[in-house]
Design an enzyme around this catalytic site. Structure first.
Site, mmCIF file in Angstrom:
data_model
loop_
_atom_site.group_PDB
_atom_site.id
_atom_site.type_symbol
_atom_site.label_atom_id
_atom_site.label_comp_id
_atom_site.label_asym_id
_atom_site.label_seq_id
_atom_site.Cartn_x
_atom_site.Cartn_y
_atom_site.Cartn_z
ATOM 1 N N HIS A 139 -23.282 22.531 5.818
ATOM 2 C CA HIS A 139 -24.312 21.541 5.536
ATOM 3 C C HIS A 139 -23.910 20.582 4.584
ATOM 4 C CE1 HIS A 139 -27.317 25.028 6.438
ATOM 5 N NE2 HIS A 139 -27.486 24.269 7.315
ATOM 6 N N LYS A 154 -37.432 31.368 13.417
ATOM 7 C CA LYS A 154 -36.477 32.201 12.643
ATOM 8 C C LYS A 154 -37.229 32.537 11.228
ATOM 9 C CE LYS A 154 -32.450 29.073 13.456
ATOM 10 N NZ LYS A 154 -31.669 27.806 12.735
ATOM 11 N N SER A 190 -25.961 29.670 8.636
ATOM 12 C CA SER A 190 -26.795 30.344 7.728
ATOM 13 C C SER A 190 -26.791 31.689 8.057
ATOM 14 C CB SER A 190 -28.017 29.759 7.352
ATOM 15 O OG SER A 190 -28.002 28.313 6.954
ATOM 16 N N ARG A 230 -22.048 21.562 15.852
ATOM 17 C CA ARG A 230 -20.962 22.345 15.915
ATOM 18 C C ARG A 230 -20.662 22.767 17.133
ATOM 19 N NH1 ARG A 230 -24.629 26.565 12.472
ATOM 20 N NH2 ARG A 230 -26.005 25.432 13.887
HETATM 21 P P1 ADP Z 1 -32.309 24.355 11.898
HETATM 22 O O1 ADP Z 1 -32.843 25.785 11.754
HETATM 23 O O2 ADP Z 1 -33.293 23.299 12.008
HETATM 24 O O3 ADP Z 1 -31.130 24.285 13.002
HETATM 25 P P2 ADP Z 1 -30.078 24.882 9.935
HETATM 26 O O4 ADP Z 1 -30.341 24.979 8.620
HETATM 27 O O5 ADP Z 1 -29.557 25.655 10.807
HETATM 28 O O6 ADP Z 1 -31.515 24.147 10.404
HETATM 29 O O7 ADP Z 1 -29.386 23.351 10.299
HETATM 30 C C1 ADP Z 1 -29.647 22.167 9.744
HETATM 31 C C2 ADP Z 1 -28.507 21.118 10.142
HETATM 32 O O8 ADP Z 1 -27.666 21.367 9.554
HETATM 33 C C3 ADP Z 1 -28.644 21.029 11.732
HETATM 34 O O9 ADP Z 1 -28.639 19.690 12.157
HETATM 35 C C4 ADP Z 1 -27.325 21.965 12.216
HETATM 36 O O10 ADP Z 1 -26.961 21.539 13.130
HETATM 37 C C5 ADP Z 1 -26.603 21.433 10.949
HETATM 38 N N1 ADP Z 1 -25.415 22.407 10.581
HETATM 39 C C6 ADP Z 1 -25.745 23.708 10.279
HETATM 40 N N2 ADP Z 1 -24.678 24.424 10.046
HETATM 41 C C7 ADP Z 1 -23.636 23.285 10.112
HETATM 42 C C8 ADP Z 1 -22.198 23.383 10.086
HETATM 43 N N3 ADP Z 1 -21.347 24.380 10.032
HETATM 44 N N4 ADP Z 1 -21.486 22.321 10.273
HETATM 45 C C9 ADP Z 1 -22.154 20.943 10.610
HETATM 46 N N5 ADP Z 1 -23.604 21.018 10.643
HETATM 47 C C10 ADP Z 1 -24.285 22.089 10.493
#
Ligand code: ADP
Length: 161
Positions: A18, A42, A129, A91
């Site tokens: 992130h 989730k 996460s 990703r």
């Molecule tokens: P959600 O539950 O809405 O997907 P996340 O916290 O999992 O929320 O992800 C928030 C944003 O960050 C999303 O756009 C996700 O694709 C991006 N994201 C999460 N992990 C990564 C990563 N390792 N690299 C790039 N973007 C990421």
């Protein structure tokens, strides 16, 4: 005109993946609003307040990043904030289909707000996460995957459970 972008997500908790996206976005826009929301699919580990606090600490060096809670439709929130775009990270292949569907829906709901995507850096392509929580819950080392204060919070959470 100030160019504002919304970066929505659950951030449960914020990872180095992130942060990589937020750092790279912070040079492209004037104002970045990290919008922390619930994901109906989730079950969260951290409260919204805890997640916000962890992101604020992790982005202290980025002066144009703000962190807020949000609920409801992302496009409505983006409009309310005067944002010109919604940014999501991409990703692996499996992200694409869901993000494409969401972007199409957002565009239908609010054609004036652009949906943009930033490719992850290679180092974070498999970082999520959920994976971090799984490793931390089993006592694994997550220090290379999340900021130090997040690793501490994860450790606290799992030693309490
Ligand atoms: P959600 O539950 O809405 O997907 P996340 O916290 O999992 O929320 O992800 C928030 C944003 O960050 C999303 O756009 C996700 O694709 C991006 N994201 C999460 N992990 C990564 C990563 N390792 N690299 C790039 N973007 C990421």
């Amino acid at each position: 005109m100030l160019r504002t972008v919304i970066c929505p997500g659950s951030f449960d908790p914020v990872t180095n993946g992130h942060l990589d996206i937020l750092e790279r976005t912070s040079v492209l826009f004037d104002r970045i609003i990290v919008a922390v929301g619930g994901n109906p699919y989730k079950e969260p580990l951290f409260s919204i307040a805890e997640r916000i606090q962890m992101i604020r600490e992790a982005t202290r060096h980025l002066s144009n990043v703000e962190v807020e809670a949000f609920e409801g439709l992302t496009v409505n929130y983006a409009k309310e904030k005067g944002a010109i775009a919604i940014l999501r990270g991409l990703r692996v292949n499996s992200d694409f289909e869901y993000e494409f569907m969401m972007a199409s829906m957002n565009r239908k709901l609010e054609p004036k707000i652009e949906n943009i995507f930033m490719m992850t850096s290679n180092a974070y392509a498999y970082l999520s996460s959920s994976a971090v929580k799984e490793v931390a819950s089993l006592g694994g080392d997550v220090t290379d995957l999340v900021p130090e204060h997040v690793a501490v919070k994860l450790n606290e959470k799992f030693t309490k459970i």
